[in-house]
Design an enzyme around this catalytic site. Structure first.
Site, PDB file in Angstrom:
ATOM      1  N   SER A   9       1.526  -1.133   0.425  1.00 28.76           N
ATOM      2  CA  SER A   9       0.022   0.237  -0.355  1.00 28.76           C
ATOM      3  C   SER A   9       1.058   1.394  -0.122  1.00 28.76           C
ATOM      4  O   SER A   9       1.525   1.484   0.799  1.00 28.76           O
ATOM      5  CB  SER A   9      -0.684   0.084   1.353  1.00 28.76           C
ATOM      6  N   HIS A  34      -1.468  -1.286  -4.265  1.00 29.72           N
ATOM      7  CA  HIS A  34      -2.781  -0.830  -3.529  1.00 29.72           C
ATOM      8  C   HIS A  34      -2.912   0.472  -3.548  1.00 29.72           C
ATOM      9  O   HIS A  34      -1.385   1.307  -2.512  1.00 29.72           O
ATOM     10  CB  HIS A  34      -2.878  -1.834  -2.099  1.00 29.72           C
ATOM     11  N   ASP A  36      -4.569   3.702  -2.331  1.00 31.78           N
ATOM     12  CA  ASP A  36      -5.888   4.321  -0.951  1.00 31.78           C
ATOM     13  C   ASP A  36      -6.156   5.436  -1.076  1.00 31.78           C
ATOM     14  O   ASP A  36      -5.545   6.351  -0.979  1.00 31.78           O
ATOM     15  CB  ASP A  36      -5.440   3.594   0.765  1.00 31.78           C
ATOM     16  N   MET A  38      -9.219   8.188  -0.084  1.00 29.15           N
ATOM     17  CA  MET A  38      -9.768   8.812   1.807  1.00 29.15           C
ATOM     18  C   MET A  38     -10.588  10.038   1.059  1.00 29.15           C
ATOM     19  O   MET A  38     -10.043  10.697   0.836  1.00 29.15           O
ATOM     20  CB  MET A  38      -9.106   8.547   2.563  1.00 29.15           C
ATOM     21  N   HIS A  70      -8.742   0.724  -3.974  1.00 24.76           N
ATOM     22  CA  HIS A  70      -9.734   1.027  -2.902  1.00 24.76           C
ATOM     23  C   HIS A  70     -10.705   1.871  -1.613  1.00 24.76           C
ATOM     24  O   HIS A  70      -9.568   2.986  -2.187  1.00 24.76           O
ATOM     25  CB  HIS A  70      -8.814   0.457  -1.257  1.00 24.76           C
ATOM     26  N   MET A  72     -12.728   4.751  -0.240  1.00 26.04           N
ATOM     27  CA  MET A  72     -12.865   5.061   1.355  1.00 26.04           C
ATOM     28  C   MET A  72     -13.773   6.059   0.905  1.00 26.04           C
ATOM     29  O   MET A  72     -13.066   7.180   1.563  1.00 26.04           O
ATOM     30  CB  MET A  72     -11.558   4.955   1.828  1.00 26.04           C
ATOM     31  N   MET A 139     -11.271  -5.691   6.087  1.00 28.58           N
ATOM     32  CA  MET A 139     -10.942  -5.183   6.630  1.00 28.58           C
ATOM     33  C   MET A 139     -10.353  -5.685   7.734  1.00 28.58           C
ATOM     34  O   MET A 139     -11.075  -5.664   8.565  1.00 28.58           O
ATOM     35  CB  MET A 139     -11.277  -3.461   7.199  1.00 28.58           C
ATOM     36  N   ASP A 174      -6.278  -6.239   4.608  1.00 25.40           N
ATOM     37  CA  ASP A 174      -5.692  -5.005   4.869  1.00 25.40           C
ATOM     38  C   ASP A 174      -5.979  -4.159   6.100  1.00 25.40           C
ATOM     39  O   ASP A 174      -7.422  -4.050   6.159  1.00 25.40           O
ATOM     40  CB  ASP A 174      -6.768  -3.788   3.429  1.00 25.40           C
TER      41      ASP A 174
HETATM   42  C1  DX5 Z   1      -6.702   1.634   5.845  1.00 16.65           C
HETATM   43  C2  DX5 Z   1      -6.153   1.594   4.522  1.00 16.65           C
HETATM   44  C3  DX5 Z   1      -4.954   0.510   3.739  1.00 16.65           C
HETATM   45  C4  DX5 Z   1      -3.379   0.804   4.892  1.00 16.65           C
HETATM   46  C5  DX5 Z   1      -2.900  -0.444   5.813  1.00 16.65           C
HETATM   47  O1  DX5 Z   1      -7.993   1.866   5.711  1.00 16.65           O
HETATM   48  O2  DX5 Z   1      -7.050   0.870   3.821  1.00 16.65           O
HETATM   49  O3  DX5 Z   1      -5.043  -0.070   3.089  1.00 16.65           O
HETATM   50  O4  DX5 Z   1      -2.539   1.261   3.629  1.00 16.65           O
HETATM   51  O5  DX5 Z   1      -2.080   0.347   6.015  1.00 16.65           O
HETATM   52  P1  DX5 Z   1      -1.331  -1.079   7.163  1.00 16.65           P
HETATM   53  O6  DX5 Z   1      -0.187  -2.034   6.835  1.00 16.65           O
HETATM   54  O7  DX5 Z   1      -0.022   0.336   7.786  1.00 16.65           O
HETATM   55  O8  DX5 Z   1      -2.048  -1.489   8.728  1.00 16.65           O
HETATM   56 ZN    ZN Z   2      -6.718  -0.100   1.190  1.00 14.99          ZN
END
Ligand code: DX5
Ligand code: ZN
Length: 218
Positions: A9, A34, A36, A38, A70, A72, A139, A174
């Site tokens: 990620s 990956h 992320d 948000m 991903h 969010m 998750m 994840d």
């Molecule tokens: C969290 C994200 C993850 C995040 C995971 O909301 O969806 O993809 O990057 O991070 P680690 O591996 O540090 O838990």
């Molecule tokens: Zn993620």
């Protein structure tokens, strides 16, 4: 083709050296990157948008790897075309983020991407049973931040997800994923392992990619 194996990620990467960081994990054998996204509403932080996907798309695709987005974000169906156009190969939406989950998954497929449905730790596994997706994202922390501790209740949930969807679809985990938690998730049925801090937060991201791959038989 289904996603498989470790998915570093970039949330935990050094953004001033993003291309270099992505290059390191690709060279170490990662075939999924990956991303992320948000929006400050579905989860409090704001991270990155389709511009970042576009910026790394050629590099990732030249390595024969995939960009896994991903989302969010609330009302993800409104953003699918933009991420597909920017170079996403798979797009995952949260079951909690839209009243139009089935429509969103259809839109992802129509845009030419693999579709994923994500569920938060507080959402029962059964929430995925009414929809068709190429991948389920379980998750293993609450979404929004990297660096959180893996939730142990995820193991039983993964087993339940496998009961519901059978052996074939990809199941992604994840949050809090490192060598040890990845191996436990693999034994419970997970096939795609997102890791941010356990890769980019270490001195040697390439070694971390290899260690997590080995721990999950990748
Ligand atoms: C969290 C994200 C993850 C995040 C995971 O909301 O969806 O993809 O990057 O991070 P680690 O591996 O540090 O838990
Ligand atoms: Zn993620």
């Amino acid at each position: 083709m289904a996603l498989k194996g470790i998915a570093p990620s970039i949330l935990a990467a050094d953004f001033a050296r993003l291309g270099e960081e992505v290059g390191t994990v690709l060279a170490a054998g990662a075939r999924v990157i990956h991303v992320d996204v948000m929006d400050g509403h579905f989860v409090p932080p704001i991270t990155m948008g389709d511009l970042v996907v576009k910026a790394i798309a050629d590099q990732v695709h030249e390595a024969n790897a995939k960009i896994d987005v991903h989302l969010m974000i609330e009302r993800p169906e409104e953003q699918i075309r933009a991420f597909a156009k920017a170079g996403a190969d798979s797009i995952t939406v949260h079951a909690e983020a839209t009243p139009h989950l089935h429509y969103a998954l259809q839109a992802i497929k129509e845009a030419g991407c693999l579709s994923g449905v994500a569920i938060n730790p507080g959402t029962p596994a059964e929430a995925i049973s009414a929809v068709q997706a190429d991948m389920v994202l379980c998750m293993t922390v609450n979404p929004g931040w990297g660096g959180q501790a893996f939730l142990d209740s995820s193991i039983a949930k993964l087993q339940r997800i496998r009961e519901l969807i059978g052996d074939t679809p990809a199941v992604q985990v994840d949050g809090g994923i490192g060598k040890e938690t990845a191996a436990r998730c693999a034994a419970a049925g997970a096939t795609v392992f997102v890791a941010g801090t356990a890769v980019f937060g270490t001195q040697n991201p390439a070694a971390a990619v290899k260690a997590i791959s080995t721990a999950t038989n990748g």
